[in-house]
Design a protein around this motif. Structure first.
Motif, mmCIF file in Angstrom:
data_model
loop_
_atom_site.group_PDB
_atom_site.id
_atom_site.type_symbol
_atom_site.label_atom_id
_atom_site.label_comp_id
_atom_site.label_asym_id
_atom_site.label_seq_id
_atom_site.Cartn_x
_atom_site.Cartn_y
_atom_site.Cartn_z
ATOM 1 N N SER A 99 -4.118 73.831 -77.029
ATOM 2 C CA SER A 99 -2.905 73.286 -76.407
ATOM 3 C C SER A 99 -1.779 74.301 -76.309
ATOM 4 C CB SER A 99 -2.424 72.041 -77.160
ATOM 5 O OG SER A 99 -3.402 71.026 -77.110
ATOM 6 N N ALA A 100 -2.110 75.494 -75.843
ATOM 7 C CA ALA A 100 -1.096 76.512 -75.581
ATOM 8 C C ALA A 100 -1.127 76.891 -74.103
ATOM 9 C CB ALA A 100 -1.342 77.749 -76.435
ATOM 10 N N HIS A 101 0.032 77.278 -73.590
ATOM 11 C CA HIS A 101 0.106 77.820 -72.226
ATOM 12 C C HIS A 101 -0.044 79.327 -72.323
ATOM 13 C CE1 HIS A 101 1.126 78.392 -68.067
ATOM 14 N NE2 HIS A 101 2.167 79.158 -68.389
ATOM 15 N N VAL A 102 -1.050 79.881 -71.655
ATOM 16 C CA VAL A 102 -1.416 81.284 -71.820
ATOM 17 C C VAL A 102 -0.758 82.141 -70.750
ATOM 18 C CG1 VAL A 102 -3.321 82.895 -72.146
ATOM 19 C CG2 VAL A 102 -3.644 80.463 -72.679
ATOM 20 N N LEU A 103 -0.145 83.239 -71.203
ATOM 21 C CA LEU A 103 0.400 84.251 -70.302
ATOM 22 C C LEU A 103 -0.496 85.481 -70.435
ATOM 23 C CD1 LEU A 103 4.205 83.938 -71.260
ATOM 24 C CD2 LEU A 103 2.844 82.473 -69.739
ATOM 25 N N PRO A 104 -1.540 85.587 -69.605
ATOM 26 C CA PRO A 104 -2.517 86.676 -69.775
ATOM 27 C C PRO A 104 -2.086 87.956 -69.070
ATOM 28 C CG PRO A 104 -3.295 85.125 -68.104
ATOM 29 C CD PRO A 104 -1.944 84.647 -68.559
ATOM 30 N N VAL A 105 -1.963 89.023 -69.838
ATOM 31 C CA VAL A 105 -1.622 90.328 -69.284
ATOM 32 C C VAL A 105 -2.891 91.174 -69.253
ATOM 33 C CG1 VAL A 105 -0.261 92.431 -69.576
ATOM 34 C CG2 VAL A 105 0.738 90.187 -70.136
ATOM 35 N N VAL A 106 -3.318 91.565 -68.057
ATOM 36 C CA VAL A 106 -4.550 92.329 -67.893
ATOM 37 C C VAL A 106 -4.282 93.793 -68.210
ATOM 38 C CG1 VAL A 106 -6.474 92.860 -66.365
ATOM 39 C CG2 VAL A 106 -5.180 90.751 -66.027
ATOM 40 N N THR A 107 -4.988 94.324 -69.201
ATOM 41 C CA THR A 107 -4.783 95.716 -69.600
ATOM 42 C C THR A 107 -5.863 96.647 -69.060
ATOM 43 O OG1 THR A 107 -6.033 95.388 -71.644
ATOM 44 C CG2 THR A 107 -3.652 94.986 -71.722
ATOM 45 N N GLY A 108 -6.896 96.073 -68.457
ATOM 46 C CA GLY A 108 -8.002 96.852 -67.924
ATOM 47 C C GLY A 108 -9.182 95.944 -67.677
ATOM 48 N N ALA A 109 -10.336 96.532 -67.484
ATOM 49 C CA ALA A 109 -11.537 95.750 -67.199
ATOM 50 C C ALA A 109 -12.760 96.393 -67.836
ATOM 51 C CB ALA A 109 -11.755 95.614 -65.692
ATOM 52 N N TYR A 110 -13.574 95.564 -68.456
ATOM 53 C CA TYR A 110 -14.874 96.018 -68.946
ATOM 54 C C TYR A 110 -15.864 96.102 -67.796
ATOM 55 C CZ TYR A 110 -13.553 94.857 -73.810
ATOM 56 O OH TYR A 110 -12.969 94.801 -75.041
ATOM 57 N N VAL A 111 -16.799 97.011 -67.933
ATOM 58 C CA VAL A 111 -18.028 96.984 -67.135
ATOM 59 C C VAL A 111 -19.110 96.597 -68.135
ATOM 60 C CG1 VAL A 111 -19.631 98.291 -65.701
ATOM 61 C CG2 VAL A 111 -17.163 98.792 -65.604
ATOM 62 N N ARG A 112 -19.523 95.327 -68.118
ATOM 63 C CA ARG A 112 -20.387 94.862 -69.189
ATOM 64 C C ARG A 112 -21.191 93.635 -68.765
ATOM 65 N NH1 ARG A 112 -18.520 92.455 -74.455
ATOM 66 N NH2 ARG A 112 -20.755 92.100 -74.327
ATOM 67 N N ASP A 113 -22.230 93.350 -69.563
ATOM 68 C CA ASP A 113 -22.982 92.115 -69.464
ATOM 69 C C ASP A 113 -22.991 91.485 -70.847
ATOM 70 O OD1 ASP A 113 -24.849 93.640 -70.927
ATOM 71 O OD2 ASP A 113 -25.925 94.222 -69.109
ATOM 72 N N THR A 114 -23.844 90.500 -71.071
ATOM 73 C CA THR A 114 -23.833 89.831 -72.377
ATOM 74 C C THR A 114 -24.552 90.628 -73.451
ATOM 75 O OG1 THR A 114 -25.785 88.536 -71.742
ATOM 76 C CG2 THR A 114 -23.619 87.520 -71.394
ATOM 77 N N SER A 115 -25.179 91.736 -73.074
ATOM 78 C CA SER A 115 -25.860 92.580 -74.066
ATOM 79 C C SER A 115 -25.012 93.754 -74.511
ATOM 80 C CB SER A 115 -27.181 93.116 -73.498
ATOM 81 O OG SER A 115 -28.094 92.085 -73.255
ATOM 82 N N ASP A 116 -24.390 94.450 -73.548
ATOM 83 C CA ASP A 116 -23.724 95.706 -73.870
ATOM 84 C C ASP A 116 -22.486 95.918 -73.020
ATOM 85 O OD1 ASP A 116 -25.697 96.967 -75.770
ATOM 86 O OD2 ASP A 116 -27.002 96.702 -74.030
ATOM 87 N N ILE A 117 -21.562 96.727 -73.577
ATOM 88 C CA ILE A 117 -20.437 97.242 -72.806
ATOM 89 C C ILE A 117 -20.842 98.610 -72.283
ATOM 90 C CG2 ILE A 117 -18.034 98.004 -72.889
ATOM 91 C CD1 ILE A 117 -17.636 96.014 -75.199
#
Length: 309
Positions: free
Chosen positions: A49-67
């Protein structure tokens, strides 16, 4: 439509700054697998029950196994996102995940310093996928710049030991208090140590200070490996603190929430399992057969297991 509808709608909305939902700003990377990063933060914090202020700092190149890689945003882009939102909305807590560069850590530390009355929850994930020089530089910057602003440091026992106690010698592993003591050297008053190996095939989580262990949760070890558990736990903890829950109660509730997320976890791809952070929103009338078909993992494979990130 008449003015009546507009007036009715406006009367149901509270004045700016008086929202019934606490606002939480989170700095983290986008995760295209949906396992961790901002995906985990938004769903876990919304569940609390929180309002989220998401600040994007970058992006992963990943799947569910590895980054496989990470692309960091420029620090000015990170700061501009945050400052713009902060000028509009008051925040009750900050969460900092992996932000990709020392420059971004510096920008975030400057912001949290300006809002020194707001608690900061810092989560340190496993960075073993990254270049060794980059890891060392990032961790040094985090210790110098962000930890002095941090209220609660969250991390897996092995990750925190490698970072904060690199020269530890002895047959036994550092205790949660010893990890908390090492964090306190950098100004951190509370440390939530997860994945501590206990006797009889159990794992424990400890909320500790240099003087004492404030809370402990114990879970039986299972075989399943999860991605995104640490982001989930730290996000839930941050949102609960923002909502006014005291630290020990927030820690207990966040650990219970994580336990339920893992118990309902699923395997969306060919890699690791992912916590179901929206388990509470599913149809309770679904049959057991339908529930089983939604997951490639058995329910017995779960709670608080060894987690990679």
């Amino acid at each position: 439509m008449s003015d009546t509808t507009d007036k009715a709608a406006s009367s149901a909305v509270e004045a700016p700054g008086e929202s019934s939902l606490p606002c939480v700003m989170v700095f983290n990377a986008s995760d295209p697998s949906g396992a961790g990063g901002l995906s985990a933060d938004i769903t876990a914090m919304s569940s609390a029950s929180a309002h989220v202020l998401p600040v994007v700092t970058g992006a992963y190149v990943r799947d569910t196994s590895d980054i496989h890689d990470h692309i960091a945003f420029d620090e000015e882009a990170v700061a501009d996102q945050a400052r713009c939102a902060l000028e509009d909305m008051p925040v009750q807590a900050f969460k900092v995940g992996f932000v990709g560069s020392p420059e971004n850590l510096s920008a975030i530390a400057e912001i949290t310093t300006d809002y020194s009355e707001v608690p900061v929850i810092t989560y340190m994930p496993d960075l073993s996928w990254w270049d060794e020089v980059a890891i060392e530089t990032y961790l040094d910057a985090c210790a110098e710049l962000l930890l002095p602003q941090t209220t609660v440091l969250v991390g897996n026992h092995s990750t925190l030991c490698r970072w904060l106690l690199p020269e530890w010698e002895g047959d036994r592993a550092p205790s949660p208090r010893e990890v908390a003591r090492a964090a306190a050297v950098h100004g951190v008053p509370y440390t939530l140590v997860t994945g501590f190996n206990a006797a009889d095939q159990y794992l424990e989580s400890h909320l500790a200070t240099p003087e004492t262990v404030l809370a402990t949760a114990r879970y039986e070890r299972f075989e399943a490996t999860f991605t995104g558990a640490g982001d989930t736990l730290s996000a839930a903890l941050c949102a609960l603190i923002a909502g006014g829950t005291d630290l020990q109660a927030a820690c207990a509730e966040a650990l219970t929430y994580l336990d339920q997320c893992l118990d309902a976890g699923f395997q969306p791809g060919m890699g690791h399992a992912v916590p179901d952070r929206m388990f509470w929103a599913h149809d309770d009338d679904a049959t057991e057969d339908e529930a089983a078909s939604d997951s490639a993992l058995d329910a017995d494979d779960f709670p608080l297991d060894t987690t990679r990130h």
